[in-house]
Design an enzyme around this catalytic site. Sequence first.
Site, PDB file in Angstrom:
ATOM      1  N   ASN A   9      38.887  48.250  24.303  1.00 44.59           N
ATOM      2  CA  ASN A   9      38.945  49.623  24.832  1.00 44.59           C
ATOM      3  C   ASN A   9      39.841  49.705  26.072  1.00 44.59           C
ATOM      4  O   ASN A   9      39.830  50.706  26.770  1.00 44.59           O
ATOM      5  CB  ASN A   9      37.542  50.144  25.169  1.00 44.59           C
ATOM      6  CG  ASN A   9      36.917  49.385  26.334  1.00 44.59           C
ATOM      7  OD1 ASN A   9      37.458  48.371  26.778  1.00 44.59           O
ATOM      8  ND2 ASN A   9      35.785  49.870  26.825  1.00 44.59           N
ATOM      9  N   GLY A  12      41.858  45.129  29.786  1.00 48.52           N
ATOM     10  CA  GLY A  12      42.970  44.576  29.002  1.00 48.52           C
ATOM     11  C   GLY A  12      44.189  45.474  29.103  1.00 48.52           C
ATOM     12  O   GLY A  12      44.169  46.525  29.732  1.00 48.52           O
ATOM     13  N   TYR A  64      19.027  35.126  17.338  1.00 52.31           N
ATOM     14  CA  TYR A  64      19.650  35.382  16.027  1.00 52.31           C
ATOM     15  C   TYR A  64      19.852  34.075  15.263  1.00 52.31           C
ATOM     16  O   TYR A  64      19.719  34.037  14.043  1.00 52.31           O
ATOM     17  CB  TYR A  64      20.981  36.129  16.185  1.00 52.31           C
ATOM     18  CG  TYR A  64      20.812  37.631  16.187  1.00 52.31           C
ATOM     19  CD1 TYR A  64      20.411  38.301  17.337  1.00 52.31           C
ATOM     20  CD2 TYR A  64      21.039  38.379  15.040  1.00 52.31           C
ATOM     21  CE1 TYR A  64      20.249  39.670  17.352  1.00 52.31           C
ATOM     22  CE2 TYR A  64      20.875  39.757  15.042  1.00 52.31           C
ATOM     23  CZ  TYR A  64      20.492  40.395  16.195  1.00 52.31           C
ATOM     24  OH  TYR A  64      20.321  41.753  16.193  1.00 52.31           O
ATOM     25  N   ARG A  73      41.060  38.289  40.516  1.00 54.89           N
ATOM     26  CA  ARG A  73      40.644  36.886  40.570  1.00 54.89           C
ATOM     27  C   ARG A  73      41.600  36.102  41.462  1.00 54.89           C
ATOM     28  O   ARG A  73      42.741  36.497  41.682  1.00 54.89           O
ATOM     29  CB  ARG A  73      40.568  36.300  39.160  1.00 54.89           C
ATOM     30  CG  ARG A  73      39.258  36.683  38.502  1.00 54.89           C
ATOM     31  CD  ARG A  73      39.159  36.211  37.084  1.00 54.89           C
ATOM     32  NE  ARG A  73      39.742  37.144  36.146  1.00 54.89           N
ATOM     33  CZ  ARG A  73      39.689  37.022  34.830  1.00 54.89           C
ATOM     34  NH1 ARG A  73      39.054  36.001  34.296  1.00 54.89           N
ATOM     35  NH2 ARG A  73      40.245  37.911  34.028  1.00 54.89           N
ATOM     36  N   TYR A  96      26.772  41.026  35.749  1.00 57.83           N
ATOM     37  CA  TYR A  96      27.551  40.086  34.922  1.00 57.83           C
ATOM     38  C   TYR A  96      26.691  38.881  34.552  1.00 57.83           C
ATOM     39  O   TYR A  96      26.509  38.559  33.380  1.00 57.83           O
ATOM     40  CB  TYR A  96      28.790  39.659  35.705  1.00 57.83           C
ATOM     41  CG  TYR A  96      29.757  38.782  34.964  1.00 57.83           C
ATOM     42  CD1 TYR A  96      30.497  39.267  33.885  1.00 57.83           C
ATOM     43  CD2 TYR A  96      29.972  37.454  35.349  1.00 57.83           C
ATOM     44  CE1 TYR A  96      31.419  38.458  33.214  1.00 57.83           C
ATOM     45  CE2 TYR A  96      30.891  36.650  34.683  1.00 57.83           C
ATOM     46  CZ  TYR A  96      31.617  37.150  33.622  1.00 57.83           C
ATOM     47  OH  TYR A  96      32.527  36.351  32.965  1.00 57.83           O
TER      48      TYR A  96
HETATM   49  P1  NAD Z   1      39.682  40.147  30.726  1.00 59.47           P
HETATM   50  O1  NAD Z   1      39.073  41.150  31.613  1.00 59.47           O
HETATM   51  O2  NAD Z   1      41.148  39.886  30.836  1.00 59.47           O
HETATM   52  O3  NAD Z   1      39.394  40.480  29.213  1.00 59.47           O
HETATM   53  C1  NAD Z   1      38.257  41.185  28.765  1.00 59.47           C
HETATM   54  C2  NAD Z   1      38.689  42.149  27.679  1.00 59.47           C
HETATM   55  O4  NAD Z   1      37.523  42.840  27.187  1.00 59.47           O
HETATM   56  C3  NAD Z   1      39.660  43.224  28.188  1.00 59.47           C
HETATM   57  O5  NAD Z   1      40.731  43.365  27.304  1.00 59.47           O
HETATM   58  C4  NAD Z   1      38.797  44.484  28.235  1.00 59.47           C
HETATM   59  O6  NAD Z   1      39.548  45.668  28.073  1.00 59.47           O
HETATM   60  C5  NAD Z   1      37.835  44.221  27.087  1.00 59.47           C
HETATM   61  N1  NAD Z   1      36.588  44.971  27.234  1.00 59.47           N
HETATM   62  C6  NAD Z   1      35.775  45.068  28.308  1.00 59.47           C
HETATM   63  N2  NAD Z   1      34.728  45.865  28.047  1.00 59.47           N
HETATM   64  C7  NAD Z   1      34.893  46.281  26.765  1.00 59.47           C
HETATM   65  C8  NAD Z   1      34.156  47.145  25.907  1.00 59.47           C
HETATM   66  N3  NAD Z   1      33.016  47.744  26.323  1.00 59.47           N
HETATM   67  N4  NAD Z   1      34.612  47.375  24.658  1.00 59.47           N
HETATM   68  C9  NAD Z   1      35.762  46.786  24.218  1.00 59.47           C
HETATM   69  N5  NAD Z   1      36.510  45.977  24.977  1.00 59.47           N
HETATM   70  C10 NAD Z   1      36.074  45.722  26.241  1.00 59.47           C
HETATM   71  O7  NAD Z   1      38.876  38.788  30.951  1.00 59.47           O
HETATM   72  P2  NAD Z   1      39.057  37.336  30.312  1.00 59.47           P
HETATM   73  O8  NAD Z   1      39.253  36.399  31.425  1.00 59.47           O
HETATM   74  O9  NAD Z   1      40.014  37.373  29.202  1.00 59.47           O
HETATM   75  O10 NAD Z   1      37.597  37.096  29.749  1.00 59.47           O
HETATM   76  C11 NAD Z   1      37.295  37.135  28.372  1.00 59.47           C
HETATM   77  C12 NAD Z   1      35.861  36.680  28.162  1.00 59.47           C
HETATM   78  O11 NAD Z   1      35.708  35.345  28.640  1.00 59.47           O
HETATM   79  C13 NAD Z   1      34.844  37.537  28.901  1.00 59.47           C
HETATM   80  O12 NAD Z   1      33.718  37.706  28.079  1.00 59.47           O
HETATM   81  C14 NAD Z   1      34.491  36.707  30.107  1.00 59.47           C
HETATM   82  O13 NAD Z   1      33.193  36.951  30.553  1.00 59.47           O
HETATM   83  C15 NAD Z   1      34.645  35.294  29.571  1.00 59.47           C
HETATM   84  N6  NAD Z   1      34.942  34.346  30.668  1.00 59.47           N
HETATM   85  C16 NAD Z   1      36.184  34.266  31.213  1.00 59.47           C
HETATM   86  C17 NAD Z   1      36.411  33.382  32.272  1.00 59.47           C
HETATM   87  C18 NAD Z   1      37.755  33.222  32.913  1.00 59.47           C
HETATM   88  O14 NAD Z   1      37.852  32.466  33.891  1.00 59.47           O
HETATM   89  N7  NAD Z   1      38.812  33.830  32.456  1.00 59.47           N
HETATM   90  C19 NAD Z   1      35.360  32.595  32.751  1.00 59.47           C
HETATM   91  C20 NAD Z   1      34.113  32.739  32.179  1.00 59.47           C
HETATM   92  C21 NAD Z   1      33.912  33.591  31.122  1.00 59.47           C
HETATM   93  N1  UDP Z   2      38.677  34.480  46.530  1.00 59.64           N
HETATM   94  C1  UDP Z   2      39.415  34.508  47.707  1.00 59.64           C
HETATM   95  N2  UDP Z   2      40.400  35.435  47.825  1.00 59.64           N
HETATM   96  C2  UDP Z   2      40.708  36.320  46.826  1.00 59.64           C
HETATM   97  C3  UDP Z   2      39.968  36.275  45.629  1.00 59.64           C
HETATM   98  C4  UDP Z   2      38.946  35.353  45.535  1.00 59.64           C
HETATM   99  O1  UDP Z   2      39.187  33.712  48.630  1.00 59.64           O
HETATM  100  O2  UDP Z   2      41.641  37.126  47.025  1.00 59.64           O
HETATM  101  C5  UDP Z   2      37.607  33.469  46.385  1.00 59.64           C
HETATM  102  C6  UDP Z   2      36.260  34.025  45.954  1.00 59.64           C
HETATM  103  O3  UDP Z   2      35.517  34.436  47.080  1.00 59.64           O
HETATM  104  C7  UDP Z   2      35.659  32.833  45.250  1.00 59.64           C
HETATM  105  C8  UDP Z   2      36.846  32.109  44.646  1.00 59.64           C
HETATM  106  O4  UDP Z   2      37.992  32.581  45.354  1.00 59.64           O
HETATM  107  O5  UDP Z   2      35.034  31.976  46.190  1.00 59.64           O
HETATM  108  C9  UDP Z   2      37.040  32.379  43.159  1.00 59.64           C
HETATM  109  O6  UDP Z   2      37.025  33.785  42.978  1.00 59.64           O
HETATM  110  P1  UDP Z   2      37.272  34.455  41.560  1.00 59.64           P
HETATM  111  O7  UDP Z   2      36.943  35.913  41.706  1.00 59.64           O
HETATM  112  O8  UDP Z   2      38.600  34.093  41.033  1.00 59.64           O
HETATM  113  O9  UDP Z   2      36.235  33.728  40.589  1.00 59.64           O
HETATM  114  P2  UDP Z   2      34.637  33.576  40.659  1.00 59.64           P
HETATM  115  O10 UDP Z   2      34.153  33.769  42.048  1.00 59.64           O
HETATM  116  O11 UDP Z   2      34.118  34.612  39.727  1.00 59.64           O
HETATM  117  O12 UDP Z   2      34.415  32.195  40.213  1.00 59.64           O
END
Ligand code: NAD
Ligand code: UDP
Length: 323
Positions: A33, A37, A158, A185, A144
């Site tokens: 959606n 993204g 499930y 991030r 989250y």
């Molecule tokens: P992202 O935000 O880039 O991607 C998430 C995608 O989901 C986006 O395209 C967004 O538009 C879509 N989305 C969100 N809510 C939606 C909804 N209600 N309906 C349809 N689409 C929806 O983040 P990402 O880093 O690509 O993360 C992808 C998945 O991996 C997530 O579930 C996230 O929790 C998990 N994850 C990612 C990381 C990371 O470090 N990147 C770490 C842990 C878990």
């Molecule tokens: N962080 C930071 N400056 C930024 C963004 C994040 O110092 O501009 C820190 C944040 O407080 C955390 C770490 O970097 O301790 C990783 O943050 P991120 O949001 O990437 O991932 P998460 O905390 O969800 O692991």
Amino acid sequence: MKKVLITGGAGFIGSHMSRNLLEKGYEVTSLDNFYTGNKRNISDLIGNPNFTFLMHDVTIPFDGYFDEIYNLACPASSLHYQRDPIKTSKSSVLGILNVMDLATKTNAKVLHASTSEIYGDPLEHPQTERYWGNVNILGPRSCYDESKRMAETFCSDYFHHHGLDVRVIRIFNTFGPNIEKNDGRVISNFINQALSGEDITLYGDGMQTRSFQYVDDLIEGINGYMGLDQGSLNNSLKNEGWFNIPVLNLGNPSEISIKSLAEKILDLIPDSNSDIIFNGLPKDDPKKRRPDITLAQKILNWNPKISLEEGLQKTIQYFKEFN
Ligand code: NAD
Ligand code: UDP
């Protein structure tokens, strides 16, 4: 030809997953959606006869016949998941329910993207899959963390009550091209700040740690996991003393403080004139995080291959071209 659905397919990881599965000859439907993204992430896939995009919200039921469903839809950056916390919880919880219902009806195999955030601010270090976590249920990150925990519970129920072939991954901080510039991030913030000469915004004293995985390593781990047939996966897990549903940490165990990360990025962009400034630490920011990946090493023979430095160079190049 295998038919797969990727929810969150236009996001950072979803767009890499889509591209990778198309290269393997799969028929890919990407559902998104555009909450976080971006069309740009999948623009080169539009027009590919094996690629279909479905503009849809995962909280609303959907239909279709797929051999595999990759459930990635959920904002992953704290900036975005805290923007509308109720929507975040719904995307996780209603999203996995809709995925599970469709998978049960059509006997699809499911990969669910969980997160290292389910360990919260961990009291055990590094974190193994056996650790239950230390999560605040009433804090700014709870929408989250807790909804991702609930989603894992649905996966388990499930699996046990409907015999679904569901595989959970707990992803640790992953980075690479296709992360949005304003995603919030740390790596995209620091690189874009360094490239534009803005101050590098270090939160807290920067002594908190994370362990960063390059996205290609994650995709390789997911492919290995999904490639195992259910019988041999369950046998391998039992041999390792894991008698629950399949749950795997996927991350790079190389741990770094956020201050050292900022310094490393500045070293890799030597012409940057950014300074590091110290801002307040967000509430409930985990103090340390590092995956124990013994289980993935044993059952997949998987190890991350791309160093932080190599991954940062590729990501810096991406943002240079993007800017
Ligand atoms: P992202 O935000 O880039 O991607 C998430 C995608 O989901 C986006 O395209 C967004 O538009 C879509 N989305 C969100 N809510 C939606 C909804 N209600 N309906 C349809 N689409 C929806 O983040 P990402 O880093 O690509 O993360 C992808 C998945 O991996 C997530 O579930 C996230 O929790 C998990 N994850 C990612 C990381 C990371 O470090 N990147 C770490 C842990 C878990
Ligand atoms: N962080 C930071 N400056 C930024 C963004 C994040 O110092 O501009 C820190 C944040 O407080 C955390 C770490 O970097 O301790 C990783 O943050 P991120 O949001 O990437 O991932 P998460 O905390 O969800 O692991």
